[in-house]
Design an enzyme around this catalytic site. Structure first.
Site, PDB file in Angstrom:
ATOM      1  N   GLU A  26      37.188  67.451  71.829  1.00 17.83           N
ATOM      2  CA  GLU A  26      35.895  68.100  71.594  1.00 17.83           C
ATOM      3  C   GLU A  26      35.659  69.240  72.574  1.00 17.83           C
ATOM      4  O   GLU A  26      35.178  70.317  72.198  1.00 17.83           O
ATOM      5  CB  GLU A  26      34.764  67.069  71.693  1.00 17.83           C
ATOM      6  CG  GLU A  26      34.777  66.002  70.615  1.00 17.83           C
ATOM      7  CD  GLU A  26      34.376  66.527  69.250  1.00 17.83           C
ATOM      8  OE1 GLU A  26      33.962  67.702  69.149  1.00 17.83           O
ATOM      9  OE2 GLU A  26      34.474  65.762  68.270  1.00 17.83           O
ATOM     10  N   ASP A  57      42.521  65.541  60.222  1.00 13.01           N
ATOM     11  CA  ASP A  57      42.282  66.802  59.519  1.00 13.01           C
ATOM     12  C   ASP A  57      42.786  68.051  60.237  1.00 13.01           C
ATOM     13  O   ASP A  57      43.575  68.835  59.694  1.00 13.01           O
ATOM     14  CB  ASP A  57      40.791  66.963  59.193  1.00 13.01           C
ATOM     15  CG  ASP A  57      39.889  66.699  60.398  1.00 13.01           C
ATOM     16  OD1 ASP A  57      40.395  66.292  61.454  1.00 13.01           O
ATOM     17  OD2 ASP A  57      38.667  66.918  60.277  1.00 13.01           O
ATOM     18  N   GLU A  68      28.541  61.458  54.411  1.00 10.09           N
ATOM     19  CA  GLU A  68      29.684  61.331  55.307  1.00 10.09           C
ATOM     20  C   GLU A  68      30.852  60.611  54.643  1.00 10.09           C
ATOM     21  O   GLU A  68      32.011  60.962  54.860  1.00 10.09           O
ATOM     22  CB  GLU A  68      29.270  60.585  56.578  1.00 10.09           C
ATOM     23  CG  GLU A  68      30.330  60.529  57.653  1.00 10.09           C
ATOM     24  CD  GLU A  68      30.612  61.863  58.312  1.00 10.09           C
ATOM     25  OE1 GLU A  68      31.462  61.911  59.218  1.00 10.09           O
ATOM     26  OE2 GLU A  68      29.977  62.879  57.935  1.00 10.09           O
ATOM     27  N   GLU A  86      32.108  72.144  56.567  1.00 13.03           N
ATOM     28  CA  GLU A  86      33.424  72.303  55.928  1.00 13.03           C
ATOM     29  C   GLU A  86      33.334  72.844  54.507  1.00 13.03           C
ATOM     30  O   GLU A  86      34.187  73.639  54.076  1.00 13.03           O
ATOM     31  CB  GLU A  86      34.176  70.975  55.955  1.00 13.03           C
ATOM     32  CG  GLU A  86      34.798  70.625  57.296  1.00 13.03           C
ATOM     33  CD  GLU A  86      33.791  70.198  58.345  1.00 13.03           C
ATOM     34  OE1 GLU A  86      34.137  70.205  59.544  1.00 13.03           O
ATOM     35  OE2 GLU A  86      32.639  69.842  57.963  1.00 13.03           O
ATOM     36  N   THR A  90      39.173  75.395  64.356  1.00 21.80           N
ATOM     37  CA  THR A  90      38.495  74.336  63.604  1.00 21.80           C
ATOM     38  C   THR A  90      37.012  74.275  63.945  1.00 21.80           C
ATOM     39  O   THR A  90      36.245  73.627  63.236  1.00 21.80           O
ATOM     40  CB  THR A  90      39.162  72.969  63.883  1.00 21.80           C
ATOM     41  OG1 THR A  90      38.761  72.030  62.887  1.00 21.80           O
ATOM     42  CG2 THR A  90      38.808  72.452  65.269  1.00 21.80           C
TER      43      THR A  90
END
Length: 573
Positions: free
Chosen positions: A136, A276, A369, A390, A473
């Site tokens: 993160e 991902d 989610e 996304e 990302t």
């Protein structure tokens, strides 16, 4: 060299009708175009509304609490299932401010961008007793600083009064050095957590995710290219290579693993949470750095995903050892996949999956989610929507690839839903339950870094004109520039050249499209320009006869209509 987006193709509509509609839109004569202008204004207002709410209260704290109009420190809690080992005197790392920097540049607010940069250079420090999640902190903080540094040094994004002296790069390098101890493991795979002041804590957990140790190469690689200190890229690349070596004979990976033993803990995986960005960074690292190794990994991984995870337009999860389906579920993070497929050039497959995701958005007003596909029902405990971007991201990519106005309608729907369901007095709040639209007091920093940026660029892409960027990302911009880009290995060229007597010129050397066959006069003699397929089954004087058999790497192909091509490598002007 144009890499960022392919040229438009027409999907599912008559060409003349499409051109006529596009002409009307561009000319500003249609009501739709006027509505899109209103969307642009709305998105600018939404961004500055959130930004001003944050700025009004603090810069140093991490995120806004939009329901109570307050702030909180969140960096130490990101990625944590249990709120433990929290620092006592941590006052934040200006997370939302760092995440907003590139968005300010995209919106053209250079004055505020430079003010924010100055504030960070004078106030931000990473010498704090704070245990943070490596993944993160890398994508949000390191990526935000590296991207903003590059934008700050670009003369097109600097005011005449700019006094920038690489302060953000200094901060980024300091943070990168604090990451390095996390990679000191027997496997080379990094710990998921590290203390910024003291390094890896005693009895630290050895569990991490595939994304957590396989999605570091863009930010750390860029940092190495900018500073000349290749410890960052070397550590990230070693971890990536180790991770890839752990794949199954099916070229599938699991979701979680142990960084000390190098053994898998969870064998089931898909394209969603925990995995991902691993796929995303293989493709984007190849585009950004031009290293064949990344492409080889991605090619094998993508084929495996399409073979074992795909079911029509959906992607389920499967056991990496057998390829057998384990969980039939949609997760909101999967919505990034169509955007990745656009970069590859698999536009038809991207369009198919994107439409299904948008259908879910229309059904609930947002994307939950987790949705159980085999039961056609919401997951009982994961009904929330944390403002994930996304779907907006994939919508941007598909519109840039096709110029189909339908994707603008999708974007408009997303903007309307956000304003209708999540906008509150202090910003934009997450949704706790999509069945009731009850809100949760959380505005993630990625709302400003990604959601606002993707939607704004969907309706106004003037910032991208003449530029080649890769989005991380977290939505931070990294330019495809010479200091990042490694040219193809000489061996890839020499294996394609025939004897001197044949007088054959390889298209790769001329940087022209290899999907054509023509006679060129380079001197006074005629020479043949040969298609430059580099697959193992290359046949002398081979020529693709139709676009379906063409194996030019899609996002660099002048036709933009090929499907699933994975083999030929060209650098085009």
């Amino acid at each position: 060299m144009k890499i960022f987006f392919p040229r438009p193709v027409v999907l599912g509509r008559d060409g003349e009708e499409f051109l006529a509609l596009r002409s009307n839109l561009d000319a500003g004569r249609s009501p739709a175009r006027q509505q899109h202008r209103r969307c642009i204004a709305s998105l600018r207002d939404d961004f500055y509304f959130c930004y001003s709410e944050y700025e009004m209260r603090t810069f140093v704290e991490d995120e806004v609490l939009p329901l109570v109009s307050s702030i909180r420190d969140i960096l130490c809690k990101l990625g944590a299932f249990k709120l433990e080992h929290l620092p006592q005197n941590y006052n934040g790392s200006a997370l939302t401010l760092i995440e907003s920097l590139s968005s300010l540049v995209v919106l053209g607010n250079i004055t505020e961008f430079e003010r924010a940069v100055l504030w960070l250079s004078e106030n931000l420090t990473f010498d704090v007793d704070a245990r943070i999640n490596l993944f993160e902190c890398n994508i949000r903080v390191l990526g935000g600083l590296v991207s903003a540094h590059i934008l700050a040094t670009d003369s097109t994004h600097r005011s005449s009064q700019s006094t920038y002296k690489n302060q953000l790069l200094v901060l980024a390098e300091d943070l990168g050095r604090r990451f390095i101890p996390a990679f000191d493991t027997p496997s080379g795979l990094p710990y998921a957590w590290i203390n910024l002041k003291y390094g890896v804590m005693e009895n630290e957990t050895t569990e991490t995710s595939t994304s957590g140790c396989g999605s570091l190469i863009l930010e750390m690689g860029a940092l190495s290219r900018l500073t000349g200190d290749f410890r960052f890229e070397a550590a990230a690349l070693r971890a990536l290579r180790k991770l890839w070596s752990m794949r199954s004979p099916l070229n599938l990976l699991g979701t979680t693993l142990d960084v000390v033993t190098g053994e898998w803990l969870e064998y089931s995986s898909g394209i969603g949470a925990g995995v991902d960005s691993f796929y995303e960074y293989l493709m984007k690292a190849y585009i950004l750095f031009g290293r064949d190794e990344y492409w080889d990994m991605f090619q094998s991984a993508y084929i495996a995903v399409q073979k074992y995870f795909r079911h029509g337009p959906w992607y389920h999860e499967a056991d990496m050892r057998t390829g057998k389906a384990t969980y039939w579920q949609l997760t909101s993070l999967q919505a990034f996949w169509p955007g990745l497929q656009v970069l590859l050039g698999d536009v038809a497959a991207a369009n198919s999956s994107h439409r299904e995701f948008f259908h879910v958005w229309e059904k609930f007003g947002v994307i939950p989610e987790r949705y159980l596909l085999d039961r056609d029902m919401l997951h009982p405990t994961e009904k929330y929507y944390p403002l994930r971007p996304e779907l907006a991201e994939s919508t941007l990519y598909l519109y840039q690839a096709t110029k189909d106005p339908w994707y603008l309608e999708v974007g408009e729907s997303i903007v309307n839903s956000l304003n209708r369901y999540t906008k509150v007095e202090g910003g934009f709040a997450s949704i706790k339950d999509v069945t009731t639209m009850k809100l949760e007091d959380h505005q993630h920093s990625f709302f400003l870094a990604e959601m606002c940026k993707y939607l704004y660029l969907l309706f106004d892409d003037s910032f991208l004109v003449g530029q080649n960027y890769v989005f991380t990302t977290e939505g931070h911009l990294l330019p495809v520039i010479s200091i990042f880009l490694a040219r193809l290995a000489a061996s890839a060229i020499t294996t394609m050249v025939t004897s001197k007597e044949d007088r054959v010129v390889v298209a790769l050397e001329l940087e022209v499209c290899g999907g054509i066959w023509c006679e060129m006069r380079l001197t006074t003699e005629a020479r043949w320009l040969r298609h430059c397929c580099v697959c193992k089954g290359w046949v002398y004087m081979h020529r693709c006869m139709t676009h379906l058999s063409c194996i030019v790497l899609i996002f660099r192909c002048f036709r933009r209509t090929q499907f699933g091509a994975l083999l030929c490598i060209l650098w085009l002007n």
